[in-house]
Design an enzyme around this catalytic site. Structure first.
Site, PDB file in Angstrom:
ATOM      1  N   HIS A   1      83.020  44.192  68.929  1.00  0.00           N
ATOM      2  CA  HIS A   1      83.699  43.974  70.209  1.00  0.00           C
ATOM      3  C   HIS A   1      82.717  44.184  71.362  1.00  0.00           C
ATOM      4  CE1 HIS A   1      87.820  44.108  72.296  1.00  0.00           C
ATOM      5  NE2 HIS A   1      86.907  43.955  73.242  1.00  0.00           N
TER       6      HIS A   1
ATOM      7  N   HIS B   1      94.021  41.616  71.186  1.00  0.00           N
ATOM      8  CA  HIS B   1      94.143  42.476  72.364  1.00  0.00           C
ATOM      9  C   HIS B   1      95.632  42.653  72.580  1.00  0.00           C
ATOM     10  CE1 HIS B   1      93.045  43.685  76.640  1.00  0.00           C
ATOM     11  NE2 HIS B   1      94.346  43.453  76.739  1.00  0.00           N
TER      12      HIS B   1
ATOM     13  N   ASP C   1      83.442  47.949  72.895  1.00  0.00           N
ATOM     14  CA  ASP C   1      84.042  47.169  73.984  1.00  0.00           C
ATOM     15  C   ASP C   1      83.109  47.174  75.192  1.00  0.00           C
ATOM     16  OD1 ASP C   1      85.717  45.600  75.488  1.00  0.00           O
ATOM     17  OD2 ASP C   1      87.308  47.082  75.710  1.00  0.00           O
TER      18      ASP C   1
ATOM     19  N   HIS D   1      79.951  45.102  84.339  1.00  0.00           N
ATOM     20  CA  HIS D   1      80.311  44.502  85.617  1.00  0.00           C
ATOM     21  C   HIS D   1      79.214  44.834  86.615  1.00  0.00           C
ATOM     22  CE1 HIS D   1      84.361  43.349  84.426  1.00  0.00           C
ATOM     23  NE2 HIS D   1      84.594  44.572  83.998  1.00  0.00           N
TER      24      HIS D   1
END
Length: 397
Positions: free
Chosen positions: A38, A156, A281, A285
């Site tokens: 992931h 998800h 995960d 950003h």
């Protein structure tokens, strides 16, 4: 040989071992290359957050030799034409092995099935990661097609009708700080629905980033009934809870950090095999996107370069889990579930190295981590794949 090899159920490649023989010193530890099922590499579409090159370099620095890339991209990989953009970039720039997911629905909009058959030979499975499949009918159709193609649905699980603009877990921290909360049922409700569908249809079903105690129990019971289900959780869910947060964007992810009770249930699930694997995960950003506190920052944190040190420090050195079992959750279990090669490179670690996590040292373009400043043990010295060094810490050269 002055180094130690810990490789449960995996025989390391002799060519990879030959590379390190004359290069590493006594007292180091060798593991099989980790696999992360992931990871967000952000290319194509969001190059300012991460690229195939920077993301895979970050993975190599964290000891990973294979990652599965999530499909919330632009364009989304919902057809072979869109998928090929990502495949070409992987072939050109990836320093480790990368296998992408295709989307479940066109544009991840939940309205029509993606061309799952057209993408099947080039993807590890199908996911609308970042968005839950809201319609039971759509999930039924997706599961039937995935079963026909012998592919996995990696879900998800998030019920949009229960979100109500929440930004963090609906718990003690949210109440004390006047922040809107995200109910645990928004995760475990869809899991409960999908377990019944997967049992009825007989498809391979995997749950992404499990974060609640109810989710763990639903999955535990489903496994006992023989449902073909696995799940992952992240290092942050195993080691942090909502009361560890500050009002900073680096603590905001989806699903959110839950209660201490949820955290403890996840650890118990890892120990008894309900939770099959740890996945980061990894979701970079920009600094600006993560600078707006818990209420307004985008959801997602980076994790490839901190995963093993955090887990080793918090779970192994404290005696909660053995090193061998931790390595199994990072290597054997994800590879077996997603059909990846078992023997796929190696990583070399100095388990005695201790330091404070400094995001400015990261290779990833993302800097937002809830573990900033945390004192950890374990530094990756070298990662080797296909007889080539793909990461080397020059401090150990």
């Amino acid at each position: 040989m002055g180094y130690k090899i810990i490789s449960p159920d995996i025989e390391l490649n002799s060519a990879d071992l030959a590379v390190i023989e004359s290069l590493i010193s006594d007292g180091l530890t060798v593991f099989p290359g980790f696999a992360d099922v992931h990871v967000h590499l952000r290319e194509p579409g969001f190059f300012y957050k991460e690229t195939i090159k920077t993301g895979t370099m970050s993975a190599a620095r964290g000891g990973y030799t294979h990652v599965l890339s999530m499909p919330n991209l632009n364009p989304t990989p919902d057809s072979i034409e869109n998928l090929r953009l990502q495949l070409n970039a992987i072939e050109k720039d990836a320093v480790i092995n990368v296998t992408p997911f295709g989307t479940i629905t066109v544009g991840e909009k939940g309205e029509a099935l993606a061309d799952m058959a057209g993408m099947a030979k080039d993807v590890c499975g199908f996911s609308d990661d970042g968005r839950g499949v809201q319609s039971p009918e759509m999930m039924i159709n997706a599961m039937k097609e995935a079963k026909r193609l012998d592919k996995i649905i990696s879900a998800h699980c998030e019920d949009n009708s229960l979100l109500h603009g929440g930004c963090i877990h609906d718990g003690e921290f949210a109440a004390k700080n006047g922040l809107p909360g995200i109910r645990s049922e928004s995760e475990w409700g869809p899991i409960k629905r999908d377990v019944e569908l997967a049992n009825e249809i007989g498809c391979k079903y995997h749950v992404c980033h499990v974060s609640t105690k109810e989710s763990v129990e639903i999955i535990r019971q489903a496994k006992a009934r023989g449902v073909d289900i696995t799940c992952e959780t992240g290092p942050h869910y195993l080691t942090l809870c909502d009361m560890d947060m500050k009002d900073e964007g680096r603590f905001k992810m989806n699903p959110p950090l839950r209660s201490a009770e949820d955290r403890d249930a996840l650890v118990k699930g890892l120990l008894d095999g309900t939770v099959d694997m740890v996945a980061t995960d990894h979701a970079p950003h920009s600094a600006e996107e993560k600078s707006k506190g818990l209420r307004n920052s985008l959801m997602g944190v980076v994790g490839l370069e901190t995963a093993f040190p955090v887990l080793y420090t918090e779970l192994v050195k404290t005696g909660i889990i053995s090193l061998e079992e931790l390595i199994r959750t990072l290597t054997v279990n994800p590879r077996k579930r997603f059909g990846l090669p078992l023997s796929e490179g190696l990583s070399v670690w100095d388990l005695n190295a201790e330091y404070d996590i400094d995001p400015e040292e990261f290779v990833t373009m993302g800097r937002s981590t809830p573990f900033e400043g945390k004192h950890v043990f374990g530094r990756c010295v070298m990662t080797v794949l296909d007889g080539k060094i793909v990461w080397r810490d020059e401090k150990y050269a």
